[in-house]
Write a protein that holds these residues in place. Structure first.
Motif, PDB file in Angstrom:
ATOM      1  N   ASN A 196       1.572  -0.797  -0.092  1.00  0.00           N
ATOM      2  CA  ASN A 196      -0.178  -0.066  -0.235  1.00  0.00           C
ATOM      3  C   ASN A 196       0.415   1.337   0.184  1.00  0.00           C
ATOM      4  O   ASN A 196       1.725   1.327   0.817  1.00  0.00           O
ATOM      5  CB  ASN A 196      -0.326  -0.240   1.404  1.00  0.00           C
ATOM      6  N   VAL A 197       0.711   2.244  -0.615  1.00  0.00           N
ATOM      7  CA  VAL A 197       1.284   3.439  -0.841  1.00  0.00           C
ATOM      8  C   VAL A 197       0.342   4.172  -0.665  1.00  0.00           C
ATOM      9  O   VAL A 197      -1.014   4.870  -1.324  1.00  0.00           O
ATOM     10  CB  VAL A 197       2.022   3.616  -2.043  1.00  0.00           C
ATOM     11  N   ARG A 198       0.743   5.781   0.298  1.00  0.00           N
ATOM     12  CA  ARG A 198      -0.787   6.843   0.464  1.00  0.00           C
ATOM     13  C   ARG A 198       0.077   7.974  -0.194  1.00  0.00           C
ATOM     14  O   ARG A 198       0.981   8.555  -0.319  1.00  0.00           O
ATOM     15  CB  ARG A 198      -0.347   7.228   2.417  1.00  0.00           C
ATOM     16  N   ILE A 199      -0.959   8.108  -0.418  1.00  0.00           N
ATOM     17  CA  ILE A 199      -0.432  10.028  -1.445  1.00  0.00           C
ATOM     18  C   ILE A 199      -0.621  11.150  -0.431  1.00  0.00           C
ATOM     19  O   ILE A 199      -1.214  10.841  -0.543  1.00  0.00           O
ATOM     20  CB  ILE A 199      -1.634   9.407  -2.897  1.00  0.00           C
ATOM     21  N   THR A 200      -0.163  12.027  -0.957  1.00  0.00           N
ATOM     22  CA  THR A 200       0.609  12.881  -0.218  1.00  0.00           C
ATOM     23  C   THR A 200      -0.710  14.449  -1.253  1.00  0.00           C
ATOM     24  O   THR A 200      -1.503  13.222  -2.345  1.00  0.00           O
ATOM     25  CB  THR A 200       1.159  14.229   0.038  1.00  0.00           C
ATOM     26  N   GLY A 201      -0.783  16.023  -0.258  1.00  0.00           N
ATOM     27  CA  GLY A 201      -1.389  16.426  -1.278  1.00  0.00           C
ATOM     28  C   GLY A 201      -0.958  17.097  -2.289  1.00  0.00           C
ATOM     29  O   GLY A 201       0.660  17.185  -2.200  1.00  0.00           O
ATOM     30  N   ALA A 202      -1.607  17.588  -3.133  1.00  0.00           N
ATOM     31  CA  ALA A 202      -0.817  18.053  -4.999  1.00  0.00           C
ATOM     32  C   ALA A 202      -0.049  18.871  -4.629  1.00  0.00           C
ATOM     33  O   ALA A 202      -0.703  20.514  -4.211  1.00  0.00           O
ATOM     34  CB  ALA A 202      -2.266  17.717  -6.087  1.00  0.00           C
ATOM     35  N   LYS A 203       1.605  18.537  -4.869  1.00  0.00           N
ATOM     36  CA  LYS A 203       1.818  20.217  -4.859  1.00  0.00           C
ATOM     37  C   LYS A 203       1.397  20.863  -5.984  1.00  0.00           C
ATOM     38  O   LYS A 203       1.647  22.224  -5.727  1.00  0.00           O
ATOM     39  CB  LYS A 203       3.281  19.037  -6.013  1.00  0.00           C
ATOM     40  N   ASN A 204       1.272  20.483  -7.099  1.00  0.00           N
ATOM     41  CA  ASN A 204       0.861  22.285  -8.158  1.00  0.00           C
ATOM     42  C   ASN A 204      -0.472  22.597  -7.184  1.00  0.00           C
ATOM     43  O   ASN A 204      -0.571  23.972  -8.065  1.00  0.00           O
ATOM     44  CB  ASN A 204       0.296  21.306  -9.121  1.00  0.00           C
ATOM     45  N   ASP A 247       3.732  -9.256 -11.538  1.00  0.00           N
ATOM     46  CA  ASP A 247       3.983  -9.925 -10.559  1.00  0.00           C
ATOM     47  C   ASP A 247       3.408  -9.064  -9.563  1.00  0.00           C
ATOM     48  O   ASP A 247       4.007  -8.721  -9.002  1.00  0.00           O
ATOM     49  CB  ASP A 247       5.081 -10.594 -10.466  1.00  0.00           C
ATOM     50  N   SER A 248       2.874  -7.993  -9.604  1.00  0.00           N
ATOM     51  CA  SER A 248       2.959  -6.194  -9.223  1.00  0.00           C
ATOM     52  C   SER A 248       1.018  -6.433  -8.184  1.00  0.00           C
ATOM     53  O   SER A 248       0.069  -6.809  -9.020  1.00  0.00           O
ATOM     54  CB  SER A 248       3.476  -5.266  -9.108  1.00  0.00           C
ATOM     55  N   GLU A 249       1.209  -6.378  -7.082  1.00  0.00           N
ATOM     56  CA  GLU A 249      -0.276  -5.568  -6.768  1.00  0.00           C
ATOM     57  C   GLU A 249       0.121  -4.310  -5.742  1.00  0.00           C
ATOM     58  O   GLU A 249       0.426  -4.083  -4.618  1.00  0.00           O
ATOM     59  CB  GLU A 249      -1.111  -6.738  -6.097  1.00  0.00           C
ATOM     60  N   VAL A 250      -0.019  -3.119  -5.882  1.00  0.00           N
ATOM     61  CA  VAL A 250      -0.346  -2.395  -5.279  1.00  0.00           C
ATOM     62  C   VAL A 250      -1.819  -1.782  -4.690  1.00  0.00           C
ATOM     63  O   VAL A 250      -2.471  -1.335  -5.606  1.00  0.00           O
ATOM     64  CB  VAL A 250       0.642  -1.574  -6.160  1.00  0.00           C
ATOM     65  N   THR A 251      -2.192  -0.827  -3.841  1.00  0.00           N
ATOM     66  CA  THR A 251      -2.991  -0.047  -3.553  1.00  0.00           C
ATOM     67  C   THR A 251      -2.734   0.870  -3.271  1.00  0.00           C
ATOM     68  O   THR A 251      -1.784   1.050  -2.003  1.00  0.00           O
ATOM     69  CB  THR A 251      -4.000  -0.477  -2.418  1.00  0.00           C
ATOM     70  N   ILE A 252      -3.443   2.196  -3.854  1.00  0.00           N
ATOM     71  CA  ILE A 252      -2.564   3.522  -3.453  1.00  0.00           C
ATOM     72  C   ILE A 252      -4.010   4.124  -2.576  1.00  0.00           C
ATOM     73  O   ILE A 252      -5.320   3.837  -3.299  1.00  0.00           O
ATOM     74  CB  ILE A 252      -2.319   3.992  -5.600  1.00  0.00           C
ATOM     75  N   SER A 253      -3.941   4.378  -1.975  1.00  0.00           N
ATOM     76  CA  SER A 253      -4.737   5.137  -1.244  1.00  0.00           C
ATOM     77  C   SER A 253      -5.088   6.789  -0.996  1.00  0.00           C
ATOM     78  O   SER A 253      -3.570   7.403  -0.913  1.00  0.00           O
ATOM     79  CB  SER A 253      -4.655   4.534   0.717  1.00  0.00           C
ATOM     80  N   ASN A 254      -5.385   6.955  -0.131  1.00  0.00           N
ATOM     81  CA  ASN A 254      -5.690   8.826   0.293  1.00  0.00           C
ATOM     82  C   ASN A 254      -5.975   8.914  -1.279  1.00  0.00           C
ATOM     83  O   ASN A 254      -5.023  10.911  -1.295  1.00  0.00           O
ATOM     84  CB  ASN A 254      -4.556   9.434   1.382  1.00  0.00           C
ATOM     85  N   CYS A 255      -6.244   8.908  -2.414  1.00  0.00           N
ATOM     86  CA  CYS A 255      -6.133   9.034  -3.785  1.00  0.00           C
ATOM     87  C   CYS A 255      -7.191   9.780  -3.835  1.00  0.00           C
ATOM     88  O   CYS A 255      -8.192   9.607  -3.172  1.00  0.00           O
ATOM     89  CB  CYS A 255      -5.484   9.021  -4.572  1.00  0.00           C
TER      90      CYS A 255
END
Ligand code: UD1
Length: 422
Positions: A15-23, A250-258
Motif C-alpha cells: 500500500n502507498v499513501r498519496i500526499t496533497g498535490a504539489k501543483n 507480478d505486482s499488486e499495489v493499493t494506492i490510498s488517500n487519492c
C-alpha cells in the motif's frame, strides 16, 4: 549531488499513501497572500518546491509555520512588506510567479522576477500578464522583472484565453477575487487543482462560480478571511505509483488517500494495456500479472485528457510493451528529454517533433542515466525498477521538487532503491 541507485527486477506489493498535490498546494499558498487572516493548509506535501515558496512568502512579510509531521502549513499574511519577489527566490520554480496577482490585489503594486522552472520548452508567461492587464494592471518588463501597478485597484473584465493554461487561469482567479465587479474567464483550464483553488477561495469569502468548467465567473469581494483547507490529493503522484506497479510483473499495489476519479484517461490507457485497475472511493488497486503489456497510443491534453505530467512515466511503461505505441505531446514543446535517457536502458524510441514512436523491447538493462526534469526523472525510476541490473540516476534534485518519500515508499513496496549521498 545525490543520486538514486536501483537494482531492478523486483515486483511491487502493498500500500502507498498519496500526499496533497504539489501543483495545488503552491497556488493555495499564493492565495494565502490575499487575506490578512491565517490560512491553515492540511494534507500538505513536504517538497523542495513548497519549501522554496515558503521562503518567498516569508521574504514578502508573511509568517509561515510548517509542521511536516502532521502535514500542516500555516500562513499569516497580515503584515506584508515590500511587494518584491527577487530573481533568486523565483528562478527555480515557475509557480512562484503566481504571487504577482495577489500582491497587486493587496498592495496595488508589485515587482516580481520572471520565472524559471522545469526545462520543458519556452513556457512564457504572456497569458498571465495579459490577464492581469485586462484586470487593469499596468505592467512593464524591465531587466527580467515584471513591474506592475494598479493604483486604483483591479477591475473585473472578460478574459478569453486563446488556449488553455492552468497557470494563467489560476493567476487570473487569484487577481480577480478582490477586483471591483465581475470577471468572466473563458476557455479556462478545468484541472482538479483549479477547482481546489476555487473551493478554498470561496470558503474564504470569494464568489467564484463554474470552476472545473470552461467558463469561470468571479464576482469581486472587498476582502477574504482566514480558513482551514485540505489540499486535494496529488493525481500525478497517484498515477506515477500506478505506473511503477504496472511496470513490474507480478505486482499488486493499493494506492490510498487519492481521488481516482481525477485520472480516468490514465486508467483507460492502462486497462487497454492489460493492467487490472480497480477503483475505490479514495483508493485504486493496480494489478499486473506476468503477461506482457499491450502497446497503447496516447495523446496528452488538458484535463480531463491524458496529463502531460504523466506522459514520461507512460512512455517508460510502453518501452516494455509487446509492440509499438505512439505518444503525442500536445501541451509542451520539448517534453521528450527522457527519451534518450530511456534509450540508454535499451528502450527503442524515435522522436519526430511532438510524436514519439516507442517500439517495445523484451527487456531493459540498468545503466547510469540523468534526470532532466521533474516528471522525466520519475520515468527513469520506473524504467530502472523494471530493468535488470543496476540503474543509477543522477541530478535527483528534480525528483525532490515533486515526490515526497519516493525511495521509502518504493522500498516499502519491495523495490531495491536507495539514495547515494555525494
Ligand atoms: C501547470 C503545472 C504543470 C503541468 C501544466 C499542464 C503547476 C505548478 N504546474 O504548469 O505541472 O504540466 O500545468 O498541465 O501547476 N503558456 C504560454 N503562455 C503562458 C502560459 C502558458 O504560452 O502565459 C503555454 C506553456 O508554455 C504550455 C501551455 O501554455 O505550452 C500550457 O501551460 P500551462 O497550462 O500554463 O502550464 P503551467 O501552469 O506552467
Amino acid at each position: 549531488m545525490d543520486s538514486i541507485l536501483i537494482k531492478g527486477g523486483n515486483s511491487l506489493n502493498g500500500n502507498v499513501r498519496i500526499t496533497g498535490a504539489k501543483n495545488s498546494a503552491l497556488k493555495l499558498m499564493a492565495a494565502a497572500l490575499l487575506s490578512d487572516e491565517a490560512v491553515y493548509l492540511s494534507n500538505m506535501p513536504d517538497l523542495a518546491d513548497t519549501r522554496f515558496l515558503s521562503h518567498l512568502l516569508r521574504h514578502l512579510g508573511a509568517e509561515v509555520h510548517s509542521n511536516t509531521e502532521t502535514g500542516c502549513l500555516q500562513i499569516m499574511a497580515a503584515n506584508l512588506g515590500e511587494p518584491e519577489a527577487p530573481y533568486d527566490l523565483v528562478r527555480k520554480m515557475r509557480a512562484t510567479f503566481n504571487v504577482l496577482g495577489p500582491l497587486l490585489a493587496r498592495k496595488g503594486r508589485a515587482r516580481v522576477s520572471l520565472p524559471g522552472g522545469c526545462a520543458i520548452g519556452a513556457r512564457p508567461v504572456d497569458l498571465h500578464l495579459q490577464a492581469l492587464e485586462a484586470l487593469g494592471a499596468q505592467i512593464k518588463l524591465d531587466q527580467g522583472y515584471a513591474i506592475a501597478k494598479a493604483p486604483d485597484g483591479l477591475t473585473g473584465a472578460n478574459i478569453n484565453f486563446p488556449f488553455v493554461s492552468v497557470g494563467a487561469t489560476e493567476h487570473a482567479m487569484l487577481a480577480a477575487v478582490l477586483a471591483r465587479g465581475e470577471t468572466v474567464l473563458s476557455n479556462a483550464a478545468k484541472e482538479p487543482e483549479i477547482t481546489d483553488l476555487a473551493n478554498m477561495l470561496n470558503a474564504m469569502g470569494a464568489r467564484i462560480a463554474g470552476a472545473g468548467q470552461d467558463t469561470i465567473t468571479i464576482a469581486g469581494v472587498d476582502s477574504l478571511h482566514g480558513i482551514d483547507h485540505e489540499v486535494v490529493s496529488d493525481r500525478i503522484e497517484t498515477g506515477t505509483y500506478a505506473m511503477a506497479a504496472a511496470a513490474c510483473p507480478d505486482s499488486e499495489v493499493t494506492i490510498s488517500n487519492c481521488q481516482p476519479e481525477h485520472l480516468e484517461a490514465l486508467w483507460a490507457a492502462m486497462q487497454r494495456s492489460g493492467i487490472e485497475v480497480t477503483l475505490g472511493p479514495n483508493e485504486v488497486n493496480i494489478k499486473r500479472g506476468t503477461e506482457s503489456l499491450k502497446p497503447v497510443d496516447i495523446e496528452t491534453a488538458a484535463w480531463p485528457g491524458f496529463a502531460t505530467d504523466l506522459q514520461a512515466q507512460f512512455m517508460a511503461l510502453m518501452t516494455l510493451a509487446d509492440g509499438a505505441s505512439i505518444i503525442r505531446e500536445t501541451i509542451f514543446e520539448n517534453r521528450f528529454m527522457h527519451a534518450p535517457e530511456l534509450s540508454r536502458l535499451g528502450a527503442d524510441i524515435t522522436v519526430h517533433g511532438r510524436e514519439a514512436v516507442v517500439r517495445g523491447v523484451k527487456e531493459l538493462t540498468g545503466a547510469p542515466v540523468m534526470a532532466t526534469d521533474l516528471r522525466a526523472s520519475v520515468s527513469l525510476v520506473i524504467a530502472g525498477l523494471a530493468a535488470s541490473g543496476s540503474t543509477s540516476i543522477s541530478r535527483v534534485y528534480h525528483l525532490d521538487r515533486g515526490f515526497q518519500n519516493l525511495e521509502a515508499n518504493l522500498t516499502a513496496l519491495g523495490a531495491n532503491i536507495r539514495r547515494v549521498k555525494n
